[in-house]
Design a protein around this motif. Sequence first.
Motif, mmCIF file in Angstrom:
data_model
loop_
_atom_site.group_PDB
_atom_site.id
_atom_site.type_symbol
_atom_site.label_atom_id
_atom_site.label_comp_id
_atom_site.label_asym_id
_atom_site.label_seq_id
_atom_site.Cartn_x
_atom_site.Cartn_y
_atom_site.Cartn_z
ATOM 1 N N CYS A 232 -2.686 -7.839 -0.909
ATOM 2 C CA CYS A 232 -2.188 -8.964 -1.701
ATOM 3 C C CYS A 232 -1.934 -10.183 -0.824
ATOM 4 O O CYS A 232 -2.233 -11.323 -1.222
ATOM 5 C CB CYS A 232 -0.912 -8.554 -2.440
ATOM 6 S SG CYS A 232 -1.154 -7.164 -3.589
ATOM 7 N N LEU A 233 -1.407 -9.969 0.380
ATOM 8 C CA LEU A 233 -1.180 -11.082 1.301
ATOM 9 C C LEU A 233 -2.496 -11.772 1.653
ATOM 10 O O LEU A 233 -2.594 -13.004 1.638
ATOM 11 C CB LEU A 233 -0.507 -10.572 2.572
ATOM 12 C CG LEU A 233 -0.424 -11.575 3.737
ATOM 13 C CD1 LEU A 233 0.489 -12.736 3.373
ATOM 14 C CD2 LEU A 233 0.062 -10.897 5.005
ATOM 15 N N LEU A 284 11.592 -5.887 3.075
ATOM 16 C CA LEU A 284 10.667 -6.788 3.761
ATOM 17 C C LEU A 284 9.286 -6.759 3.106
ATOM 18 O O LEU A 284 8.609 -7.793 3.037
ATOM 19 C CB LEU A 284 10.559 -6.411 5.244
ATOM 20 C CG LEU A 284 11.769 -6.765 6.107
ATOM 21 C CD1 LEU A 284 11.632 -6.163 7.501
ATOM 22 C CD2 LEU A 284 11.941 -8.276 6.202
ATOM 23 N N ALA A 285 8.862 -5.599 2.619
ATOM 24 C CA ALA A 285 7.582 -5.526 1.909
ATOM 25 C C ALA A 285 7.643 -6.324 0.613
ATOM 26 O O ALA A 285 6.658 -6.972 0.222
ATOM 27 C CB ALA A 285 7.214 -4.071 1.628
ATOM 28 N N VAL A 286 8.784 -6.292 -0.070
ATOM 29 C CA VAL A 286 8.957 -7.120 -1.265
ATOM 30 C C VAL A 286 8.917 -8.597 -0.894
ATOM 31 O O VAL A 286 8.289 -9.421 -1.571
ATOM 32 C CB VAL A 286 10.268 -6.762 -1.984
ATOM 33 C CG1 VAL A 286 10.550 -7.743 -3.117
ATOM 34 C CG2 VAL A 286 10.214 -5.336 -2.528
ATOM 35 N N LEU A 287 9.568 -8.956 0.228
ATOM 36 C CA LEU A 287 9.567 -10.338 0.709
ATOM 37 C C LEU A 287 8.151 -10.836 0.963
ATOM 38 O O LEU A 287 7.867 -12.027 0.804
ATOM 39 C CB LEU A 287 10.399 -10.440 1.985
ATOM 40 C CG LEU A 287 10.402 -11.812 2.694
ATOM 41 C CD1 LEU A 287 11.045 -12.870 1.807
ATOM 42 C CD2 LEU A 287 11.123 -11.723 4.030
ATOM 43 N N LEU A 288 7.269 -9.951 1.337
ATOM 44 C CA LEU A 288 5.887 -10.326 1.611
ATOM 45 C C LEU A 288 5.222 -10.961 0.392
ATOM 46 O O LEU A 288 4.311 -11.781 0.533
ATOM 47 C CB LEU A 288 5.104 -9.077 2.044
ATOM 48 C CG LEU A 288 3.759 -9.251 2.749
ATOM 49 C CD1 LEU A 288 3.928 -9.993 4.061
ATOM 50 C CD2 LEU A 288 3.128 -7.891 2.999
ATOM 51 N N GLY A 289 5.681 -10.603 -0.815
ATOM 52 C CA GLY A 289 5.072 -11.143 -2.017
ATOM 53 C C GLY A 289 5.852 -12.260 -2.686
ATOM 54 O O GLY A 289 5.262 -13.162 -3.287
ATOM 55 N N GLY A 374 2.845 -11.815 -7.001
ATOM 56 C CA GLY A 374 3.417 -10.875 -7.953
ATOM 57 C C GLY A 374 2.856 -9.476 -7.770
ATOM 58 O O GLY A 374 3.585 -8.481 -7.871
ATOM 59 N N GLY A 375 1.542 -9.404 -7.491
ATOM 60 C CA GLY A 375 0.945 -8.099 -7.214
ATOM 61 C C GLY A 375 1.544 -7.442 -5.991
ATOM 62 O O GLY A 375 1.761 -6.219 -5.970
ATOM 63 N N GLY A 376 1.835 -8.249 -4.973
ATOM 64 C CA GLY A 376 2.461 -7.707 -3.767
ATOM 65 C C GLY A 376 3.833 -7.118 -4.049
ATOM 66 O O GLY A 376 4.194 -6.062 -3.510
ATOM 67 N N ILE A 377 4.610 -7.788 -4.904
ATOM 68 C CA ILE A 377 5.938 -7.268 -5.262
ATOM 69 C C ILE A 377 5.807 -5.933 -5.994
ATOM 70 O O ILE A 377 6.511 -4.957 -5.678
ATOM 71 C CB ILE A 377 6.681 -8.292 -6.152
ATOM 72 C CG1 ILE A 377 6.929 -9.591 -5.372
ATOM 73 C CG2 ILE A 377 8.004 -7.702 -6.639
ATOM 74 C CD1 ILE A 377 7.441 -10.717 -6.250
ATOM 75 N N LEU A 378 4.898 -5.875 -6.971
ATOM 76 C CA LEU A 378 4.722 -4.638 -7.744
ATOM 77 C C LEU A 378 4.240 -3.492 -6.861
ATOM 78 O O LEU A 378 4.696 -2.347 -6.995
ATOM 79 C CB LEU A 378 3.722 -4.888 -8.878
ATOM 80 C CG LEU A 378 4.185 -5.847 -9.980
ATOM 81 C CD1 LEU A 378 3.075 -6.075 -10.992
ATOM 82 C CD2 LEU A 378 5.444 -5.322 -10.665
#
Length: 398
Positions: A232-233, A284-289, A374-378
Amino acid sequence: MKGATFGEVFAVREFRVLFGSFALLIGGDVIKMLALSVLVYARTGSPGLSAAAYMAGWLPFIFGGLFLLSLADRVSPRALMVVGELVRAVTCLLLAYAGLPVWAMLALVLVTGLFSPVFFAARAAMLPEVLPGDAYVLGRSVLNVASASAQIVGLAAGGAVLAFAGASGALAATAGLSVVAAVVLRAGLPFRPARGATGSGAVRETLRVNRRLLADGRVRGLLLAGWLPCVCLAGAEAMVVPYLGGQGQAGVVLAAAAAGMAAGEFAVGRFAAPELRERLSLPLAVLLGVPWVGFALGPGIAWAAVLAATATAGLSYQLGLQRRFVDAAPEEVRGQAFGLQSAGLMTGQAAGAALVGALGEVIGPGPAIAVAGGGGILVALALAGVLRPSPATQPAPR
């Protein structure tokens, strides 16, 4: 568990050798692909072929990762790394001075690049042998910071060398850097035997071990956790140029993204204790999105740079996965495990860029970036069971 320090990491001579050669490798590769792109464009006048030349060095990771990775465990790591540098040097000299037609130049880069994941895997698998325990995680952090810094320096130096010596001169300079790295590796690293025994052919063994690794639920979960948020990033970053409508402005935002990555890696690697580092993986993974969602509001270049830097700081989530991945990967195929991790990451990033790029054609670059965020958060939330370590996987106190 007591956290390691930068002083302890750099006190290890073998790590200093790996660090120095890695910085030369990343910087040299950036210069090589930039020079090749310029050379192809000068000969053909085709933007499409120029872009293809720039990406040609990464495409072989897909095929090399599928069929050749077992070599990382069947050959001495020092020998693999030295051979990798010499292959890169010869390739650059042929590109610069052999007078090859464009199709042959691209074919040469693709064929020699098939072994790149093997060379990268040998380096990655050697690191936990050189730096045990938490020192390994901090060492990975240092190499990630070096990678981001070397990319920025490589682009700047590549532009300067291209202006001064032309594309052929830049390729020759890259060949020189590779020869220096080969000498450093050969003189600075002691001999280490191969981890795995030779047996069936390399392709068959690679396929067999890849199936074995992916069938292991713990290894598979950690691989997916390392790959999917970065897909996603990559999709979001691929839309920065069309979003801003100019290479110069996009360069500012992408440089801010590289700086954010380096800052996040440094801060989490240096100041977070091992247990905290692993607990931070999920947020931090959530922050990535999250910051990419802000592109739905159409920010200007300044806010776009801030959002990009904030998002990429979340890449430090991977530091919380590193110790667990070393523990989960069987030692006799550790080289292939790291190679599979790297090859899957490269493949996923290419797929993410292509998918979000296609979406951007339909809904526009800004909304496509927001969808990627948004895909990164999910994805991060779906992988919460892996990203959030259980008590059984926490480092034991000392």
